[in-house]
Design an enzyme around this catalytic site. Structure first.
Site, PDB file in Angstrom:
ATOM      1  N   TYR A   9       0.813  -1.221   0.000  1.00 24.43           N
ATOM      2  CA  TYR A   9       0.000   0.000   0.000  1.00 24.43           C
ATOM      3  C   TYR A   9       0.848   1.274   0.000  1.00 24.43           C
ATOM      4  O   TYR A   9       0.407   2.311  -0.469  1.00 24.43           O
ATOM      5  CB  TYR A   9      -0.908   0.027   1.238  1.00 24.43           C
ATOM      6  CG  TYR A   9      -2.085  -0.917   1.125  1.00 24.43           C
ATOM      7  CD1 TYR A   9      -3.203  -0.561   0.371  1.00 24.43           C
ATOM      8  CD2 TYR A   9      -2.098  -2.157   1.754  1.00 24.43           C
ATOM      9  CE1 TYR A   9      -4.291  -1.405   0.256  1.00 24.43           C
ATOM     10  CE2 TYR A   9      -3.190  -3.013   1.647  1.00 24.43           C
ATOM     11  CZ  TYR A   9      -4.288  -2.633   0.900  1.00 24.43           C
ATOM     12  OH  TYR A   9      -5.362  -3.464   0.794  1.00 24.43           O
ATOM     13  N   ARG A 146       3.032   9.297   5.427  1.00 24.36           N
ATOM     14  CA  ARG A 146       1.895   9.910   6.116  1.00 24.36           C
ATOM     15  C   ARG A 146       0.610   9.838   5.300  1.00 24.36           C
ATOM     16  O   ARG A 146      -0.365  10.492   5.650  1.00 24.36           O
ATOM     17  CB  ARG A 146       2.181  11.405   6.313  1.00 24.36           C
ATOM     18  CG  ARG A 146       2.935  11.744   7.558  1.00 24.36           C
ATOM     19  CD  ARG A 146       3.154  13.241   7.588  1.00 24.36           C
ATOM     20  NE  ARG A 146       3.741  13.667   8.850  1.00 24.36           N
ATOM     21  CZ  ARG A 146       4.370  14.818   8.999  1.00 24.36           C
ATOM     22  NH1 ARG A 146       4.505  15.632   7.963  1.00 24.36           N
ATOM     23  NH2 ARG A 146       4.865  15.150  10.175  1.00 24.36           N
ATOM     24  N   LYS A 198       6.060   9.916  13.920  1.00 23.68           N
ATOM     25  CA  LYS A 198       5.101   9.084  13.170  1.00 23.68           C
ATOM     26  C   LYS A 198       4.102   8.423  14.110  1.00 23.68           C
ATOM     27  O   LYS A 198       2.883   8.471  13.909  1.00 23.68           O
ATOM     28  CB  LYS A 198       5.884   8.028  12.381  1.00 23.68           C
ATOM     29  CG  LYS A 198       5.068   6.896  11.838  1.00 23.68           C
ATOM     30  CD  LYS A 198       4.204   7.336  10.693  1.00 23.68           C
ATOM     31  CE  LYS A 198       3.195   6.267  10.344  1.00 23.68           C
ATOM     32  NZ  LYS A 198       2.486   6.532   9.131  1.00 23.68           N
ATOM     33  N   GLY A 249     -10.214   1.100  12.639  1.00 27.48           N
ATOM     34  CA  GLY A 249      -9.495   0.038  11.926  1.00 27.48           C
ATOM     35  C   GLY A 249      -8.309   0.580  11.172  1.00 27.48           C
ATOM     36  O   GLY A 249      -7.874   1.713  11.368  1.00 27.48           O
ATOM     37  N   CYS A 252      -2.840   1.364  11.093  1.00 32.49           N
ATOM     38  CA  CYS A 252      -2.027   2.375  11.777  1.00 32.49           C
ATOM     39  C   CYS A 252      -2.610   2.842  13.102  1.00 32.49           C
ATOM     40  O   CYS A 252      -1.985   2.691  14.144  1.00 32.49           O
ATOM     41  CB  CYS A 252      -1.858   3.567  10.843  1.00 32.49           C
ATOM     42  SG  CYS A 252      -1.287   3.040   9.233  1.00 32.49           S
ATOM     43  N   TYR A 311     -12.079  -1.159   6.520  1.00 30.82           N
ATOM     44  CA  TYR A 311     -11.859  -0.423   7.756  1.00 30.82           C
ATOM     45  C   TYR A 311     -12.350   1.013   7.674  1.00 30.82           C
ATOM     46  O   TYR A 311     -12.487   1.683   8.703  1.00 30.82           O
ATOM     47  CB  TYR A 311     -10.398  -0.518   8.189  1.00 30.82           C
ATOM     48  CG  TYR A 311      -9.445   0.483   7.589  1.00 30.82           C
ATOM     49  CD1 TYR A 311      -9.236   1.723   8.191  1.00 30.82           C
ATOM     50  CD2 TYR A 311      -8.749   0.192   6.418  1.00 30.82           C
ATOM     51  CE1 TYR A 311      -8.355   2.639   7.648  1.00 30.82           C
ATOM     52  CE2 TYR A 311      -7.866   1.090   5.887  1.00 30.82           C
ATOM     53  CZ  TYR A 311      -7.678   2.315   6.496  1.00 30.82           C
ATOM     54  OH  TYR A 311      -6.815   3.215   5.944  1.00 30.82           O
TER      55      TYR A 311
HETATM   56  N1  SAJ Z   1     -12.197   7.082  12.287  1.00 35.51           N
HETATM   57  C1  SAJ Z   1     -13.159   7.378  13.244  1.00 35.51           C
HETATM   58  N2  SAJ Z   1     -13.494   8.675  13.441  1.00 35.51           N
HETATM   59  C2  SAJ Z   1     -12.898   9.682  12.745  1.00 35.51           C
HETATM   60  C3  SAJ Z   1     -11.916   9.389  11.785  1.00 35.51           C
HETATM   61  C4  SAJ Z   1     -11.573   8.073  11.590  1.00 35.51           C
HETATM   62  O1  SAJ Z   1     -13.723   6.484  13.896  1.00 35.51           O
HETATM   63  O2  SAJ Z   1     -13.280  10.849  12.982  1.00 35.51           O
HETATM   64  C5  SAJ Z   1     -11.816   5.690  12.033  1.00 35.51           C
HETATM   65  C6  SAJ Z   1     -11.974   5.270  10.573  1.00 35.51           C
HETATM   66  O3  SAJ Z   1     -13.279   4.885  10.296  1.00 35.51           O
HETATM   67  C7  SAJ Z   1     -10.994   4.137  10.474  1.00 35.51           C
HETATM   68  C8  SAJ Z   1      -9.875   4.558  11.415  1.00 35.51           C
HETATM   69  O4  SAJ Z   1     -10.429   5.545  12.253  1.00 35.51           O
HETATM   70  O5  SAJ Z   1     -11.549   2.922  10.922  1.00 35.51           O
HETATM   71  C9  SAJ Z   1      -8.621   5.104  10.770  1.00 35.51           C
HETATM   72  O6  SAJ Z   1      -8.939   5.839   9.648  1.00 35.51           O
HETATM   73  P1  SAJ Z   1      -8.259   7.225   9.219  1.00 35.51           P
HETATM   74  O7  SAJ Z   1      -8.886   7.613   7.933  1.00 35.51           O
HETATM   75  O8  SAJ Z   1      -8.370   8.221  10.298  1.00 35.51           O
HETATM   76  O9  SAJ Z   1      -6.721   6.888   9.110  1.00 35.51           O
HETATM   77  P2  SAJ Z   1      -5.882   5.766   8.291  1.00 35.51           P
HETATM   78  O10 SAJ Z   1      -5.600   4.623   9.207  1.00 35.51           O
HETATM   79  O11 SAJ Z   1      -6.495   5.451   6.983  1.00 35.51           O
HETATM   80  O12 SAJ Z   1      -4.531   6.550   8.037  1.00 35.51           O
HETATM   81  C10 SAJ Z   1      -3.769   7.044   9.128  1.00 35.51           C
HETATM   82  C11 SAJ Z   1      -3.429   8.510   8.861  1.00 35.51           C
HETATM   83  N3  SAJ Z   1      -2.862   9.115  10.064  1.00 35.51           N
HETATM   84  C12 SAJ Z   1      -3.336  10.243  10.580  1.00 35.51           C
HETATM   85  O13 SAJ Z   1      -4.295  10.843  10.149  1.00 35.51           O
HETATM   86  C13 SAJ Z   1      -2.608  10.770  11.779  1.00 35.51           C
HETATM   87  C14 SAJ Z   1      -2.442   8.592   7.694  1.00 35.51           C
HETATM   88  O14 SAJ Z   1      -2.024   9.917   7.522  1.00 35.51           O
HETATM   89  C15 SAJ Z   1      -1.218   7.720   7.973  1.00 35.51           C
HETATM   90  O15 SAJ Z   1      -0.360   7.691   6.859  1.00 35.51           O
HETATM   91  C16 SAJ Z   1      -1.688   6.312   8.208  1.00 35.51           C
HETATM   92  O16 SAJ Z   1      -2.603   6.292   9.304  1.00 35.51           O
HETATM   93  C17 SAJ Z   1      -0.449   5.467   8.512  1.00 35.51           C
HETATM   94  O17 SAJ Z   1       0.013   4.745   7.621  1.00 35.51           O
HETATM   95  O18 SAJ Z   1       0.114   5.617   9.594  1.00 35.51           O
END
Ligand code: SAJ
Length: 405
Positions: A9, A146, A198, A249, A252, A311
């Site tokens: 990814y 990121r 990170k 989910g 990260c 997720y």
């Molecule tokens: N989620 C919530 N409420 C929210 C936002 C998200 O419940 O308000 C949930 C989502 O549904 C999901 C999970 O959190 O299940 C994570 O989703 P996400 O879209 O917030 O983040 P990821 O895991 O797709 O990506 C994150 C990002 N990190 C940050 O925003 C600090 C991304 O920038 C990183 O590159 C990535 O982790 C990583 O690889 O570390």
């Protein structure tokens, strides 16, 4: 030339982005069928803009191979799983990739670890490899990514980045390679700071989401609408609360903060509690569903369907997804496998009970738990007809039969 090791990814989009911006790139992965797919001109996962970027990179001459290359810069972007019991990172893939690099890298080559690692992983697991191999000439760098799945291509171009290096000059040289495509600000620092930032970024988000999930529970008990409370609180200039949901989910946010808890168990109490709060949400949705079933006199679990397996919305990634967490928790209560599950983004068979068309899914279903707000439903909320909806993501609008968290 840059050799990107690990074409998942993160590695694949990074390799494609560099190649399409004029860097000579070979992408390497030990999975020969993945390399064969890429060499056949096909991408290996769905992501907005990835196919177009792939075409550009092919035009620019990117190559894919199962072999490590002899070149001046290596970027390791292999997975970093974690041990579910002690929550510590398992650096086995990073270690094995770095070992192979050390066997073939020419004198003075730069070894960039892009995989997410917990603070000190490079000192503890990678630096000793250089000593063992007698390769003090190799320049170590950590360049954590990121980008967010669903918007990777845009974010690769526009996000700010961090480069951690022992030698600031090497850090600047690597920053130049990333600057071939990255329009954001690139901060050059030391390796441990880069590792820590990170993990801190993802921990910040986990804690904020946990706060909103706890608010959702408080508002349910107090008879208040959490979405309205958060919407208004966020009008304050210094408040920015994220959204509650059915759980957290991805590879990260529910994973990286555990590295801090695992390494600092006596100190990271607040972070542990946040992670536990987020992890409680899938089961909370189950309880909510049970309450609604009782209210409607529904006793047959086979009348309940789960919409969404990924997720988050509009990605095909199911890692650590709240739905998988919920299924695992159901299996601990000996009641998994009796519900139908559908996700338009998951075309393969991931779990028992999964069906592959919305019509088949909705047949005989009276209650739908909407675990993911894919645009399929955001653009067409009437897709569920007049069924009872459990809506933890708050994407189904208001209605007599729509139940929020
Ligand atoms: N989620 C919530 N409420 C929210 C936002 C998200 O419940 O308000 C949930 C989502 O549904 C999901 C999970 O959190 O299940 C994570 O989703 P996400 O879209 O917030 O983040 P990821 O895991 O797709 O990506 C994150 C990002 N990190 C940050 O925003 C600090 C991304 O920038 C990183 O590159 C990535 O982790 C990583 O690889 O570390």
């Amino acid at each position: 030339m840059v050799n990107v090791i690990g074409l998942g990814y993160i590695g694949l989009p990074t390799a494609l982005m560099m190649a399409s911006h004029g860097v000579e790139v070979v992408g390497t992965d030990y999975n020969s069928s993945l390399v064969a797919t890429l060499n056949d001109g096909k991408t290996t996962f769905k992501e907005d803009g990835l196919d177009e970027l792939f075409v550009e990179a092919l035009k620019a001459g990117i190559k894919f191979s199962t072999e490590y290359q002899i070149c001046d810069t290596y970027i390791v972007s292999v997975p970093t799983p974690y041990d579910k019991l002690d929550k510590k990172i398992d650096p086995c893939y990073v270690v094995s990739a770095c070992k192979t690099v050390l066997e073939i890298a020419p004198e003075g080559a730069v070894l960039v670890v892009e995989s997410t690692v917990s603070p000190n992983t490079i000192d503890r697991f990678v630096r000793p490899l250089l000593v063992d191999a007698g390769r003090s000439d190799i320049k170590l760098v950590h360049a954590p990514e990121r980008i967010i799945p669903g918007n990777m291509v845009y974010e690769l171009l526009h996000n700010n980045r961090t480069i951690g290096a022992d030698d600031p000059e090497v850090g600047q040289a690597v920053a130049q390679i990333y600057a071939s495509f990255c329009q954001g600000e690139i901060s050059v620092t030391d390796i441990r700071t880069a590792e820590m930032t990170k993990v801190v970024e993802n921990t910040f988000r986990a804690v904020n989401i946990a706060f909103s999930n706890e608010l959702a529970k408080i508002c349910r008990i107090g008879g208040m609408d959490v979405a309205e409370v958060i919407r208004i609180a966020n009008k304050h200039p210094r408040v920015n609360i994220l959204n509650p949901g059915p759980g957290v989910g991805g590879h990260c946010i529910p994973v990286d903060p555990w590295f801090l808890v695992g390494d600092y168990p006596e100190t990271a109490n607040f972070i542990r509690l946040a992670l536990q709060t987020n992890a409680s949400m899938p089961e909370y949705v189950m309880h909510r569903t049970y309450e609604v079933m009782v209210e409607h006199g529904i006793t047959d679990v086979s009348k309940v369907g789960i919409y969404g397996l990924t997720y988050k919305e509009n990605v095909d990634d199911v890692r650590e997804s709240p739905t998988l967490q919920m299924i695992e928790s159901m299996s601990q209560h000996l009641c998994s496998g009796s519900m139908k599950i559908y996700d338009p983004w998951v075309e393969w068979d991931e779990v028992p009970g999964q069906v592959h068309s919305i019509e088949e899914f909705l047949k005989d279903i009276e209650v739908v738990i909407v675990m993911v707000g894919h645009s399929q439903i955001k653009n067409n909320p009437s897709i569920f007809g007049d069924r009872i909806l459990i809506d933890p993501c708050n994407v189904c609008g208001d209605g007599e039969k729509v139940y929020k968290l």
